[in-house]
Design a protein around this motif. Structure first.
Motif, PDB file in Angstrom:
ATOM      1  N   ALA A  31       0.825  -1.209   0.000  1.00 25.68           N
ATOM      2  CA  ALA A  31       0.000   0.000   0.000  1.00 25.68           C
ATOM      3  C   ALA A  31       0.859   1.260   0.000  1.00 25.68           C
ATOM      4  CB  ALA A  31      -0.900   0.005   1.230  1.00 25.68           C
ATOM      5  N   PRO A  32       0.408   2.316  -0.681  1.00 26.67           N
ATOM      6  CA  PRO A  32       1.087   3.604  -0.529  1.00 26.67           C
ATOM      7  C   PRO A  32       0.969   4.061   0.918  1.00 26.67           C
ATOM      8  CG  PRO A  32      -0.996   3.861  -1.702  1.00 26.67           C
ATOM      9  CD  PRO A  32      -0.765   2.391  -1.573  1.00 26.67           C
ATOM     10  N   LEU A  33       2.031   4.665   1.420  1.00 22.05           N
ATOM     11  CA  LEU A  33       2.090   5.001   2.839  1.00 22.05           C
ATOM     12  C   LEU A  33       1.681   6.448   3.106  1.00 22.05           C
ATOM     13  CD1 LEU A  33       5.492   3.315   3.798  1.00 22.05           C
ATOM     14  CD2 LEU A  33       3.173   2.385   4.048  1.00 22.05           C
ATOM     15  N   THR A  34       1.040   6.635   4.242  1.00 25.38           N
ATOM     16  CA  THR A  34       0.775   7.970   4.765  1.00 25.38           C
ATOM     17  C   THR A  34       1.927   8.283   5.710  1.00 25.38           C
ATOM     18  OG1 THR A  34      -1.607   7.545   4.643  1.00 25.38           O
ATOM     19  CG2 THR A  34      -0.881   9.418   5.988  1.00 25.38           C
ATOM     20  N   THR A  35       2.943   8.962   5.198  1.00 22.69           N
ATOM     21  CA  THR A  35       4.178   9.119   5.969  1.00 22.69           C
ATOM     22  C   THR A  35       3.992   9.954   7.231  1.00 22.69           C
ATOM     23  OG1 THR A  35       4.838  11.003   4.592  1.00 22.69           O
ATOM     24  CG2 THR A  35       5.615   8.824   3.929  1.00 22.69           C
TER      25      THR A  35
ATOM     26  N   GLY B 260       5.987   7.246  -8.826  1.00 18.94           N
ATOM     27  CA  GLY B 260       5.257   8.481  -9.066  1.00 18.94           C
ATOM     28  C   GLY B 260       5.399   9.398  -7.859  1.00 18.94           C
ATOM     29  N   SER B 261       4.288   9.875  -7.360  1.00 19.24           N
ATOM     30  CA  SER B 261       4.306  10.752  -6.186  1.00 19.24           C
ATOM     31  C   SER B 261       4.051   9.991  -4.888  1.00 19.24           C
ATOM     32  CB  SER B 261       3.248  11.854  -6.350  1.00 19.24           C
ATOM     33  OG  SER B 261       1.948  11.280  -6.449  1.00 19.24           O
ATOM     34  N   GLN B 262       3.927   8.662  -4.978  1.00 19.28           N
ATOM     35  CA  GLN B 262       3.590   7.849  -3.819  1.00 19.28           C
ATOM     36  C   GLN B 262       4.834   7.259  -3.169  1.00 19.28           C
ATOM     37  OE1 GLN B 262       0.633   7.671  -2.621  1.00 19.28           O
ATOM     38  NE2 GLN B 262      -0.896   7.778  -4.233  1.00 19.28           N
ATOM     39  N   VAL B 263       4.774   7.147  -1.844  1.00 25.45           N
ATOM     40  CA  VAL B 263       5.824   6.484  -1.068  1.00 25.45           C
ATOM     41  C   VAL B 263       5.297   5.118  -0.640  1.00 25.45           C
ATOM     42  CG1 VAL B 263       7.183   6.535   1.064  1.00 25.45           C
ATOM     43  CG2 VAL B 263       6.814   8.647  -0.236  1.00 25.45           C
ATOM     44  N   TYR B 264       6.095   4.069  -0.888  1.00 25.92           N
ATOM     45  CA  TYR B 264       5.668   2.717  -0.553  1.00 25.92           C
ATOM     46  C   TYR B 264       6.551   2.053   0.497  1.00 25.92           C
ATOM     47  CZ  TYR B 264       2.431   2.743  -4.494  1.00 25.92           C
ATOM     48  OH  TYR B 264       1.395   3.035  -5.348  1.00 25.92           O
ATOM     49  N   GLY B 265       7.714   2.615   0.762  1.00 23.03           N
ATOM     50  CA  GLY B 265       8.613   1.985   1.711  1.00 23.03           C
ATOM     51  C   GLY B 265       9.333   2.989   2.577  1.00 23.03           C
ATOM     52  N   VAL B 266       9.627   2.584   3.813  1.00 24.22           N
ATOM     53  CA  VAL B 266      10.417   3.392   4.738  1.00 24.22           C
ATOM     54  C   VAL B 266      11.773   2.713   4.901  1.00 24.22           C
ATOM     55  CG1 VAL B 266      10.627   4.283   7.084  1.00 24.22           C
ATOM     56  CG2 VAL B 266       8.399   4.279   5.942  1.00 24.22           C
ATOM     57  N   PRO B 267      12.869   3.346   4.466  1.00 22.04           N
ATOM     58  CA  PRO B 267      14.191   2.728   4.567  1.00 22.04           C
ATOM     59  C   PRO B 267      14.511   2.291   5.998  1.00 22.04           C
ATOM     60  CG  PRO B 267      14.291   4.644   3.154  1.00 22.04           C
ATOM     61  CD  PRO B 267      12.919   4.654   3.786  1.00 22.04           C
ATOM     62  N   TYR B 268      15.186   1.135   6.075  1.00 20.18           N
ATOM     63  CA  TYR B 268      15.506   0.538   7.379  1.00 20.18           C
ATOM     64  C   TYR B 268      17.026   0.414   7.543  1.00 20.18           C
ATOM     65  CZ  TYR B 268      15.255  -2.914  11.209  1.00 20.18           C
ATOM     66  OH  TYR B 268      15.381  -3.585  12.403  1.00 20.18           O
ATOM     67  N   LEU B 269      17.648  -0.433   6.742  1.00 18.66           N
ATOM     68  CA  LEU B 269      19.099  -0.605   6.745  1.00 18.66           C
ATOM     69  C   LEU B 269      19.586  -0.573   5.299  1.00 18.66           C
ATOM     70  CD1 LEU B 269      19.351  -3.550   9.325  1.00 18.66           C
ATOM     71  CD2 LEU B 269      19.874  -1.134   9.764  1.00 18.66           C
ATOM     72  N   TRP B 270      20.829  -0.145   5.113  1.00 17.82           N
ATOM     73  CA  TRP B 270      21.356  -0.051   3.761  1.00 17.82           C
ATOM     74  C   TRP B 270      22.849  -0.316   3.764  1.00 17.82           C
ATOM     75  CZ3 TRP B 270      24.800   3.991   2.396  1.00 17.82           C
ATOM     76  CH2 TRP B 270      24.914   5.029   3.341  1.00 17.82           C
ATOM     77  N   GLY B 271      23.398  -0.456   2.573  1.00 13.89           N
ATOM     78  CA  GLY B 271      24.830  -0.709   2.472  1.00 13.89           C
ATOM     79  C   GLY B 271      25.317  -0.527   1.054  1.00 13.89           C
ATOM     80  N   TRP B 272      26.620  -0.654   0.880  1.00 16.03           N
ATOM     81  CA  TRP B 272      27.230  -0.564  -0.443  1.00 16.03           C
ATOM     82  C   TRP B 272      28.442  -1.484  -0.479  1.00 16.03           C
ATOM     83  CZ3 TRP B 272      32.204   1.554  -0.096  1.00 16.03           C
ATOM     84  CH2 TRP B 272      32.464   2.354   1.016  1.00 16.03           C
ATOM     85  N   TYR B 273      28.930  -1.716  -1.691  1.00 15.30           N
ATOM     86  CA  TYR B 273      30.020  -2.675  -1.879  1.00 15.30           C
ATOM     87  C   TYR B 273      31.344  -1.966  -2.122  1.00 15.30           C
ATOM     88  CZ  TYR B 273      26.243  -6.010  -2.300  1.00 15.30           C
ATOM     89  OH  TYR B 273      25.126  -6.763  -2.042  1.00 15.30           O
ATOM     90  N   ALA B 274      32.390  -2.511  -1.511  1.00 16.82           N
ATOM     91  CA  ALA B 274      33.747  -1.999  -1.690  1.00 16.82           C
ATOM     92  C   ALA B 274      34.573  -3.032  -2.452  1.00 16.82           C
ATOM     93  CB  ALA B 274      34.387  -1.719  -0.331  1.00 16.82           C
TER      94      ALA B 274
ATOM     95  N   LEU C 130      17.576   9.223   0.978  1.00 22.64           N
ATOM     96  CA  LEU C 130      17.156   7.842   1.232  1.00 22.64           C
ATOM     97  C   LEU C 130      15.656   7.684   1.054  1.00 22.64           C
ATOM     98  CD1 LEU C 130      19.102   6.386   4.333  1.00 22.64           C
ATOM     99  CD2 LEU C 130      18.746   5.285   2.108  1.00 22.64           C
ATOM    100  N   ARG C 131      14.889   8.670   1.543  1.00 23.57           N
ATOM    101  CA  ARG C 131      13.425   8.597   1.442  1.00 23.57           C
ATOM    102  C   ARG C 131      12.955   8.601  -0.011  1.00 23.57           C
ATOM    103  NH1 ARG C 131      13.429  13.120   5.205  1.00 23.57           N
ATOM    104  NH2 ARG C 131      12.383  14.318   3.573  1.00 23.57           N
ATOM    105  N   SER C 132      13.761   9.190  -0.892  1.00 25.63           N
ATOM    106  CA  SER C 132      13.330   9.334  -2.279  1.00 25.63           C
ATOM    107  C   SER C 132      13.899   8.260  -3.202  1.00 25.63           C
ATOM    108  CB  SER C 132      13.730  10.719  -2.801  1.00 25.63           C
ATOM    109  OG  SER C 132      15.148  10.886  -2.746  1.00 25.63           O
ATOM    110  N   GLN C 133      14.490   7.224  -2.647  1.00 26.76           N
ATOM    111  CA  GLN C 133      15.029   6.150  -3.482  1.00 26.76           C
ATOM    112  C   GLN C 133      13.955   5.562  -4.394  1.00 26.76           C
ATOM    113  OE1 GLN C 133      18.237   4.693  -3.852  1.00 26.76           O
ATOM    114  NE2 GLN C 133      18.810   6.606  -2.846  1.00 26.76           N
TER     115      GLN C 133
END
Length: 413
Positions: free
Chosen positions: A137-141, A163-177, A154-157
């Protein structure tokens, strides 16, 4: 950072201990109910539900919430009684937590398709599909009070918005070296992953194709690669060809669990490889002459909380997501999984409680390794999205995740 910490947690797209850890025997406390998927079992079909409208205001909790997540992302004290943010949530909200723990990515795919859940921690490749299929579901932030503490980038990933809808709230993230044994090789750029005589170690997963595409973006501009996750068939051909090269009979190995990457370097069987930044700290602490290429563009991912479009407990689900976004819980999850927190306040959060100062120091080390507070570093990271055919309005000219998966299977298995 102690090697034991790697074995204790390590969630995330890049490193999931859940894939190898059996479900613990559950004791009477805390109250959460745990169900771990059985590797060869087919999950029961989800009962038919009417889509739940997105609430505009938070109402009383429904009394229970079903959370689908990888082990380590929702800890209830089973592995370490001091690591328990589920029990604290239950006491604070009155929402009992029913946990479903898939042990592999394939199981996660089956569970989101065939079982009922309220909230899920989704990696980009799964979250993107859930959004496109209308299954989250699209979220009511505004119902997530700590949402604004997450940086706007992060919020705009793209993996959490449409579109203009937000569906997820970032929790943990990472990148590769790109790590290398400085006693054996001194690569000038990440392209050495495909030209060094090896042994070379890469992450085992279809999205590793994006690493090769990112190298080709710089080495072969005539290919026209713009986004490493949006590849036409000729671009995908070139990336998989690069991955398949074995110059001078170079050995190639692949890691699923983070400890495998560490063991490859500590055992001397790997000259160069793709790994996570915190693994460099572990290898240095073990006295290995391992270094990392610095400042090069790279790939990464964001795991996010999403609410089912047919959630039976949307009010408890919103409370869970907000709880998981607080600095305290973010710090606990970051340290336990050795991944970057979405809420940068977690890097410095501290408590007067006994033993919590050590956790804060660990969090600071993790945030430094992932460069959480470096305002410009994220611009050099190509964050994963679900590869789809209709990318950037090119009307079916790109290749989708199914094709990436087929290519990867032919390369590795």
């Amino acid at each position: 950072m102690a090697l034991a910490l790697v074995l204790a947690g390590c969630g995330g797209t890049g490193s999931r201990a859940a894939e190898v850890t059996p479900a613990p025997t559950r004791t009477a406390t805390p109250a959460a109910t745990v169900t771990s998927a059985v590797p060869d079992a087919s999950p029961a079909a989800s009962p038919s539900r009417t889509p739940t409208p997105s609430p505009k205001a938070l109402e009383p909790g429904e009394g229970a919430v079903t959370v689908l997540t990888y082990r380590g992302y929702a800890e209830y004290g089973a592995n370490d009684r001091r690591v328990n943010w589920v029990g604290a949530f239950e006491r604070a909200t009155g929402c009992r937590v029913n946990l479903r723990f898939p042990q592999t990515s394939d199981q996660m795919d089956r569970l989101v398709a065939q079982t009922a859940y309220d909230v899920v921690s989704a990696p980009p490749e799964i979250g993107g599909r859930l959004i496109s299929e209308g299954k989250v579901a699209p979220l009511t932030t505004s119902l997530v009070p700590h949402y604004d503490e997450i940086p706007a980038w992060l919020r705009s990933q793209r993996s959490v918005t449409a579109g203009s809808q937000v569906y997820g709230v970032p929790y943990l993230w990472g990148w590769y070296a790109t790590l290398y044994d400085s006693g054996k090789t001194r690569p000038a750029a990440a392209g050495a992953l495909y030209s060094d005589r090896g042994p070379v170690m890469l992450k085992d997963g279809p999205l590793t194709i994006a690493d090769a595409a990112l190298t080709l973006k710089r080495q072969r501009p005539e290919l026209g690669i713009v986004d490493p996750y949006e590849l036409t068939r000729p671009q995908l051909d070139a990336a998989t060809e690069l991955l398949g090269e074995r110059r001078g009979g170079a050995e190639r190995s692949y890691w699923k669990e983070p400890i495998q990457a560490v063991q490859g370097f500590t055992g001397g069987s790997v000259r160069i490889g793709r790994a996570l930044p915190y693994q460099l700290d572990i290898l240095r602490a073990a006295g290995r002459p391992v270094k990392a290429l610095k400042g090069e563009p790279t790939t990464g991912w964001v795991d996010s909380w999403m609410i089912s479009a047919q959630a039976a407990a949307p009010n408890c689900a919103y409370r869970w997501i907000d709880w998981a976004t607080t600095a305290k819980v973010q710090q606990q999850a970051s340290v336990w999984n050795v991944l970057a927190p979405a809420n940068p306040r977690a890097c410095a959060w501290h408590s007067e409680e006994t033993g919590k100062f050590r956790q804060t120091e660990q969090a600071k080390g993790i945030c430094a390794a992932y460069r959480v507070t470096d305002g410009g570093w994220h611009k050099k990271i190509s964050f994963a999205v679900l590869p789809v055919k209709d990318c950037e309005g090119q009307d079916g000219q790109c290749t989708d995740y199914a094709e990436w998966t087929d290519r990867w299977r032919l390369l590795v298995h």
